[in-house]
Design a protein around this motif. Structure first.
Motif, PDB file in Angstrom:
ATOM      1  N   ARG A  69       0.828  -1.190   0.000  1.00 50.12           N
ATOM      2  CA  ARG A  69       0.000   0.000   0.000  1.00 50.12           C
ATOM      3  C   ARG A  69       0.877   1.260   0.000  1.00 50.12           C
ATOM      4  O   ARG A  69       0.585   2.230  -0.694  1.00 50.12           O
ATOM      5  CB  ARG A  69      -0.910  -0.007   1.231  1.00 50.12           C
TER       6      ARG A  69
ATOM      7  N   LEU B 265       2.275   1.717  -3.468  1.00 55.26           N
ATOM      8  CA  LEU B 265       1.225   2.232  -4.349  1.00 55.26           C
ATOM      9  C   LEU B 265       1.043   3.731  -4.141  1.00 55.26           C
ATOM     10  O   LEU B 265       0.986   4.525  -5.080  1.00 55.26           O
ATOM     11  CB  LEU B 265      -0.081   1.504  -4.041  1.00 55.26           C
ATOM     12  N   ARG B 266       1.003   4.101  -2.856  1.00 53.90           N
ATOM     13  CA  ARG B 266       0.818   5.498  -2.498  1.00 53.90           C
ATOM     14  C   ARG B 266       1.934   6.361  -3.099  1.00 53.90           C
ATOM     15  O   ARG B 266       1.693   7.390  -3.708  1.00 53.90           O
ATOM     16  CB  ARG B 266       0.841   5.596  -0.974  1.00 53.90           C
TER      17      ARG B 266
ATOM     18  N   VAL C  17       1.544   6.664  -6.943  1.00 56.06           N
ATOM     19  CA  VAL C  17       0.507   7.609  -7.348  1.00 56.06           C
ATOM     20  C   VAL C  17       0.979   9.039  -7.115  1.00 56.06           C
ATOM     21  O   VAL C  17       0.852   9.909  -7.986  1.00 56.06           O
ATOM     22  CB  VAL C  17      -0.809   7.347  -6.579  1.00 56.06           C
ATOM     23  N   LEU C  18       1.581   9.273  -5.937  1.00 55.32           N
ATOM     24  CA  LEU C  18       2.075  10.623  -5.638  1.00 55.32           C
ATOM     25  C   LEU C  18       3.141  11.047  -6.637  1.00 55.32           C
ATOM     26  O   LEU C  18       3.128  12.176  -7.141  1.00 55.32           O
ATOM     27  CB  LEU C  18       2.671  10.639  -4.226  1.00 55.32           C
TER      28      LEU C  18
ATOM     29  N   THR D 245      -5.583  15.931 -14.216  1.00 55.03           N
ATOM     30  CA  THR D 245      -6.898  16.303 -13.688  1.00 55.03           C
ATOM     31  C   THR D 245      -7.761  15.073 -13.446  1.00 55.03           C
ATOM     32  O   THR D 245      -8.548  15.027 -12.504  1.00 55.03           O
ATOM     33  CB  THR D 245      -7.617  17.277 -14.628  1.00 55.03           C
ATOM     34  N   LEU D 246      -7.585  14.063 -14.311  1.00 56.99           N
ATOM     35  CA  LEU D 246      -8.337  12.827 -14.130  1.00 56.99           C
ATOM     36  C   LEU D 246      -7.968  12.174 -12.797  1.00 56.99           C
ATOM     37  O   LEU D 246      -8.819  11.708 -12.056  1.00 56.99           O
ATOM     38  CB  LEU D 246      -7.987  11.875 -15.276  1.00 56.99           C
ATOM     39  N   MET D 247      -6.652  12.190 -12.500  1.00 55.61           N
ATOM     40  CA  MET D 247      -6.186  11.507 -11.294  1.00 55.61           C
ATOM     41  C   MET D 247      -6.630  12.211 -10.015  1.00 55.61           C
ATOM     42  O   MET D 247      -6.866  11.556  -9.003  1.00 55.61           O
ATOM     43  CB  MET D 247      -4.662  11.380 -11.313  1.00 55.61           C
ATOM     44  N   ILE D 248      -6.725  13.546 -10.062  1.00 57.25           N
ATOM     45  CA  ILE D 248      -7.143  14.207  -8.831  1.00 57.25           C
ATOM     46  C   ILE D 248      -8.664  14.233  -8.690  1.00 57.25           C
ATOM     47  O   ILE D 248      -9.200  14.839  -7.766  1.00 57.25           O
ATOM     48  CB  ILE D 248      -6.579  15.637  -8.685  1.00 57.25           C
ATOM     49  N   GLY D 249      -9.371  13.578  -9.609  1.00 56.40           N
ATOM     50  CA  GLY D 249     -10.795  13.389  -9.403  1.00 56.40           C
ATOM     51  C   GLY D 249     -11.704  14.402 -10.079  1.00 56.40           C
ATOM     52  O   GLY D 249     -12.863  14.550  -9.697  1.00 56.40           O
ATOM     53  N   LEU D 250     -11.196  15.090 -11.083  1.00 56.24           N
ATOM     54  CA  LEU D 250     -12.081  15.949 -11.883  1.00 56.24           C
ATOM     55  C   LEU D 250     -12.919  15.028 -12.766  1.00 56.24           C
ATOM     56  O   LEU D 250     -12.384  14.094 -13.346  1.00 56.24           O
ATOM     57  CB  LEU D 250     -11.225  16.884 -12.747  1.00 56.24           C
TER      58      LEU D 250
ATOM     59  N   ILE E 133      -9.158   0.814 -17.322  1.00 58.85           N
ATOM     60  CA  ILE E 133      -9.016   1.947 -16.408  1.00 58.85           C
ATOM     61  C   ILE E 133      -9.965   3.091 -16.707  1.00 58.85           C
ATOM     62  O   ILE E 133     -10.016   4.051 -15.959  1.00 58.85           O
ATOM     63  CB  ILE E 133      -7.570   2.492 -16.370  1.00 58.85           C
TER      64      ILE E 133
ATOM     65  N   PRO F 114      -9.600  -2.216 -12.422  1.00 58.30           N
ATOM     66  CA  PRO F 114     -10.045  -1.388 -11.303  1.00 58.30           C
ATOM     67  C   PRO F 114     -11.260  -0.509 -11.605  1.00 58.30           C
ATOM     68  O   PRO F 114     -11.934  -0.109 -10.670  1.00 58.30           O
ATOM     69  CB  PRO F 114      -8.830  -0.511 -11.022  1.00 58.30           C
TER      70      PRO F 114
ATOM     71  N   VAL G 111     -12.907   9.296 -12.010  1.00 58.95           N
ATOM     72  CA  VAL G 111     -12.066   8.166 -11.637  1.00 58.95           C
ATOM     73  C   VAL G 111     -11.572   8.400 -10.219  1.00 58.95           C
ATOM     74  O   VAL G 111     -10.863   9.364  -9.960  1.00 58.95           O
ATOM     75  CB  VAL G 111     -10.870   8.050 -12.593  1.00 58.95           C
TER      76      VAL G 111
ATOM     77  N   LEU H 231     -10.121   5.961  -8.395  1.00 57.53           N
ATOM     78  CA  LEU H 231      -9.142   4.924  -8.119  1.00 57.53           C
ATOM     79  C   LEU H 231      -7.844   5.446  -7.518  1.00 57.53           C
ATOM     80  O   LEU H 231      -7.347   4.954  -6.519  1.00 57.53           O
ATOM     81  CB  LEU H 231      -8.883   4.243  -9.455  1.00 57.53           C
ATOM     82  N   PHE H 232      -7.291   6.508  -8.147  1.00 58.75           N
ATOM     83  CA  PHE H 232      -5.970   6.982  -7.723  1.00 58.75           C
ATOM     84  C   PHE H 232      -6.065   7.712  -6.392  1.00 58.75           C
ATOM     85  O   PHE H 232      -5.209   7.565  -5.530  1.00 58.75           O
ATOM     86  CB  PHE H 232      -5.378   7.896  -8.787  1.00 58.75           C
ATOM     87  N   LEU H 233      -7.138   8.490  -6.247  1.00 55.32           N
ATOM     88  CA  LEU H 233      -7.298   9.245  -5.008  1.00 55.32           C
ATOM     89  C   LEU H 233      -7.391   8.327  -3.799  1.00 55.32           C
ATOM     90  O   LEU H 233      -6.882   8.638  -2.732  1.00 55.32           O
ATOM     91  CB  LEU H 233      -8.565  10.090  -5.085  1.00 55.32           C
TER      92      LEU H 233
ATOM     93  N   ALA I 156      -5.888   5.805  -3.151  1.00 55.81           N
ATOM     94  CA  ALA I 156      -4.591   5.301  -2.684  1.00 55.81           C
ATOM     95  C   ALA I 156      -3.875   6.332  -1.817  1.00 55.81           C
ATOM     96  O   ALA I 156      -2.867   6.025  -1.209  1.00 55.81           O
ATOM     97  CB  ALA I 156      -3.732   4.930  -3.879  1.00 55.81           C
ATOM     98  N   LEU I 157      -4.402   7.567  -1.787  1.00 57.09           N
ATOM     99  CA  LEU I 157      -3.670   8.646  -1.113  1.00 57.09           C
ATOM    100  C   LEU I 157      -4.209   8.907   0.286  1.00 57.09           C
ATOM    101  O   LEU I 157      -5.346   8.560   0.599  1.00 57.09           O
ATOM    102  CB  LEU I 157      -3.779   9.925  -1.946  1.00 57.09           C
TER     103      LEU I 157
ATOM    104  N   VAL J 221     -10.108  20.588  -7.278  1.00 53.83           N
ATOM    105  CA  VAL J 221     -11.037  20.180  -8.336  1.00 53.83           C
ATOM    106  C   VAL J 221     -12.211  21.151  -8.417  1.00 53.83           C
ATOM    107  O   VAL J 221     -12.588  21.602  -9.498  1.00 53.83           O
ATOM    108  CB  VAL J 221     -11.534  18.738  -8.090  1.00 53.83           C
TER     109      VAL J 221
END
Lengths: 465, 199
Positions: free
Chosen positions: A4, A7-8, A11-12, A52-57, A368, A412, B110, B112-114, B116-117, B129
């Motif tokens: 974990r 993974l963290r 991603v960071l 932007t996709l990764m931070i949840g927009l 994904i 996922p 998505v 998924l990535f968030l 993990a943080l 956002v």
């Protein structure tokens, strides 16, 4: 615990990396000044999209925002971006989408699923592993009414998963069958995703696409039934009970009335009587008449609720299309399709290998991301090279949809799988043990459809071409 | 819809640190409740109006297109205006609902990535956002409005101004800003106090 943390960190790291690229281009740092304008624009567009996709927009906003930012960087007037957004949904063929969504929702709210399940029991219930077969066949029929695999999973799953468990099937197996079989709805017409593809591909005939989907859709079903049969034999799952003749006739009459929707749409479009939009509105009116007056499962009040909920789905799909058209305008401006085609041809010029590679990429992307945004982004990029290799846009459409529909049932990100697990009250990890034979079945069908044009083009080129 | 929580004055944030007079504490609690009520009311009005409009619009879309089918095959005289009108209604419905939908959370994202943080990064990302969405809404409102007033064209069949096509995007932008403001209010005023009340 350790994995974990890794993974963290990954991603960071990815986030910081993308942010770094973004900032250095926007601030015009010295070390990025020598990069060619097109390349720089491409990097900025993609890095910003993924960041932007990764931070949840939300995906739709992420597409539009990346297009806007890149337009600023390239000094394209921002007005053009927003002109593309409004123009993106200003296409008459798109009006079929709200109607297909609405017809599907009316039918599933109106209890078509239970009619179809009963009807399917008449056909395949007596085979070993009967309810699994019923599940697959029911999804085949449901696909002819609605094009949504999520609706399929939630409505058919809600009926059949508990029933299957009661007869001694493993719960995970039941969920796996429900989830994977529901993807037939995307391939079997009518399917609003096909209309999105037709738009993204620059106006491929919707009638031809619809017809081309039949054989592959049924193939998916048959492949899954073979897998289900083998498993049922091994685990000694029961047959379904016999239905008395009188009851059978009643069930057949009721469900055929509902299934007529599918026939109206297809015959209408293929025979050239209706446009796709007209056929879809006839389907809506027919669905309203059936549910209000024949099944009496809806009343005026619940019909209004269905309309209300439909506007939300419609807005979601069309807002995505609008933003994606701005995104693909910038992609075309930067000549990304050309660059990708050029790059792919440098890897290999064997067209069969190249197609295999494209399939692999699509499968991974499908895992994904969701279906509609991928259709909109990937089609303009890949279609030129695929047609250059000798595939027809119609066949590629079905290949694309098959790929992405497999992605809908994989973690996922797999909405259909998530819904299936929620309905079956189980976890993704447990279902994975039961679902992989079905993945293999779907991939076999995908390969057959990719390399044997007959499966799609036999019907696709005969009608509506 | 933001839930209205009944607080006692001792549950306010910093209540233990700042030794404020009882009357001020009570007034603060009342003010927050009032703000929440007003915000809820405004939100409800905007959402319901848009949703009502969209639902009626959808009924009209079905009606007009069905009339077109009947007119063509039964009376053999298809109307010229129907396709364009249906399309226009569709653009209005989808853009307006998309704007309100930001608040309702209908747009796919998505996560998924968030996931993990760590939690605080997630929270900061959430606010970034919201700010991006707000800016995008502002740009959308501004530029689409410019398009609407500048372009002189008319739609071919109905002959109405092309502004009818670009206005919904502008209103969508305004609704997006509205949604973002609502979400920020929720996050900073009501949720924060709600959190305090739980503790």
């Amino acid at each position: 615990m350790r994995s974990r943390t890794i993974l963290r960190l990954l991603v960071l790291g990815a986030l910081l990396f993308l942010l770094g690229i973004d900032v250095s281009f926007l601030m015009d740092f010295p070390f990025v000044r020598d990069i060619q304008r097109d390349t720089a624009g491409t990097i900025l567009l993609l890095s910003n999209f993924f960041l932007t996709l990764m931070i949840g927009l939300p995906i739709s906003l992420s597409l539009g925002f990346s297009a806007l930012l890149t337009a600023f960087y390239l000094k394209i007037p921002a007005m053009i971006v927003f002109q593309k957004i409004s123009a993106g949904i200003n296409a008459f063929s798109l009006t079929a989408i709200p109607f297909f969504i609405l017809a599907g929702q009316i039918m599933s709210e109106g209890g078509i699923a239970s009619q179809i399940v009963e009807f399917s029991k008449l056909i395949v219930g007596r085979v070993r592993g009967g309810l699994a077969m019923v599940n697959i066949i029911a999804s085949m029929f449901f696909g002819g009414v609605s094009g949504s695999s999520v609706a399929d999973t939630s409505s058919i799953g809600a009926i059949l998963i508990p029933a299957m468990e009661k007869e001694g099937y493993d719960r995970e197996f039941s969920v796996a069958v429900t989830v994977t079989s529901s993807t037939q709805g995307i391939i079997i017409p009518p399917s609003h995703n096909m209309i999105i593809y037709s738009l993204a591909a620059g106006g491929v005939s919707i009638g031809a696409l619809f017809m081309a989907g039949y054989i592959p859709g049924v193939m998916v079903g048959i492949a899954q039934m073979i897998v289900a049969y083998i498993i049922a034999r091994k685990k000694n799952y029961p047959r379904a009970e016999k239905v008395p003749l009188k009851e059978a006739l009643r069930i057949a009459r009721n469900s055929i009335l509902g299934l007529l929707v599918a026939i109206i749409i297809i015959v209408g479009i293929v025979a050239g009587i209706f446009t796709a939009t007209e056929a879809s509105v006839v389907a809506v009116v027919y669905a309203m008449v059936i549910t209000l007056f024949v099944y009496r499962s809806l009343n005026l009040k619940s019909l209004v609720t269905v309309f209300k909920n439909a506007t939300l789905t419609i807005a979601q799909v069309l807002f995505l299309i609008a933003n994606a058209s701005a995104f693909s305008y910038i992609m075309a401006y930067l000549r990304i399709p050309y660059t990708v085609a050029h790059g792919l041809l440098q890897i290999t010029d064997n067209k069969y290998l190249l197609m295999l590679l494209i399939n692999g990429v699509l499968l991974v992307l499908g895992m994904i991301m969701d279906m509609a945004p991928l259709i909109l982004i990937v089609t303009p990029v890949l279609l030129p090279i695929v047609t250059q290799l000798g595939w027809s846009p119609i066949q590629f459409g079905i290949i694309l949809l098959l790929n992405l529909s497999i992605g809908l049932c994989t973690p996922p990100v797999g909405n259909t799988l998530f819904v299936g697990c929620a309905v079956g009250k189980t976890t993704i990890e447990k279902v994975m043990k039961a679902i992989w034979p079905f993945y293999i079945a779907m991939i076999v069908v995908l390969l057959l459809v990719t390399y044997v044009p007959w499966f799609t083009m036999f019907l696709g080129s005969k009608f509506g071409g | 819809m933001i839930e209205i929580v009944k607080y006692s004055p001792s549950q306010l944030p910093l209540a233990g640190v700042l030794d404020l007079p009882q009357s001020i504490k009570e007034a603060t609690v009342q003010m927050v409740e009032k703000i929440t009520r007003v915000v809820n009311k405004i939100n409800e009005i905007v959402e319901n109006t848009t949703l009502g409009f969209a639902t009626i619009g959808l009924f009209f879309m079905v009606g007009i297109t069905f009339y077109q089918v009947v007119a063509r095959y039964v009376f053999n005289r298809p109307p010229t205006w129907s396709e364009e009108t249906t399309l226009l209604i569709m653009i209005w419905i989808s853009l307006l609902m998309a704007g309100v939908g930001v608040k309702k959370g209908i747009h796919m994202k998505v996560e998924l990535f968030l996931n993990a943080l760590p939690f605080w990064i997630k929270k900061v990302a959430g606010i970034i956002v919201l700010l991006i969405i707000g800016y995008y809404g502002y740009a959308m409102a501004k530029y689409s409005y410019t398009l609407a007033i500048r372009l002189p064209n008319r739609l071919p069949a109905t002959g109405i101004s092309v502004a009818w096509m670009y206005m919904p995007a502008s209103i969508c932008g305004i609704l997006i800003i509205f949604s973002v403001v609502m979400k920020l209010v929720e996050q900073f005023i009501t949720k924060k106090l709600g959190g305090a009340a739980e503790r």
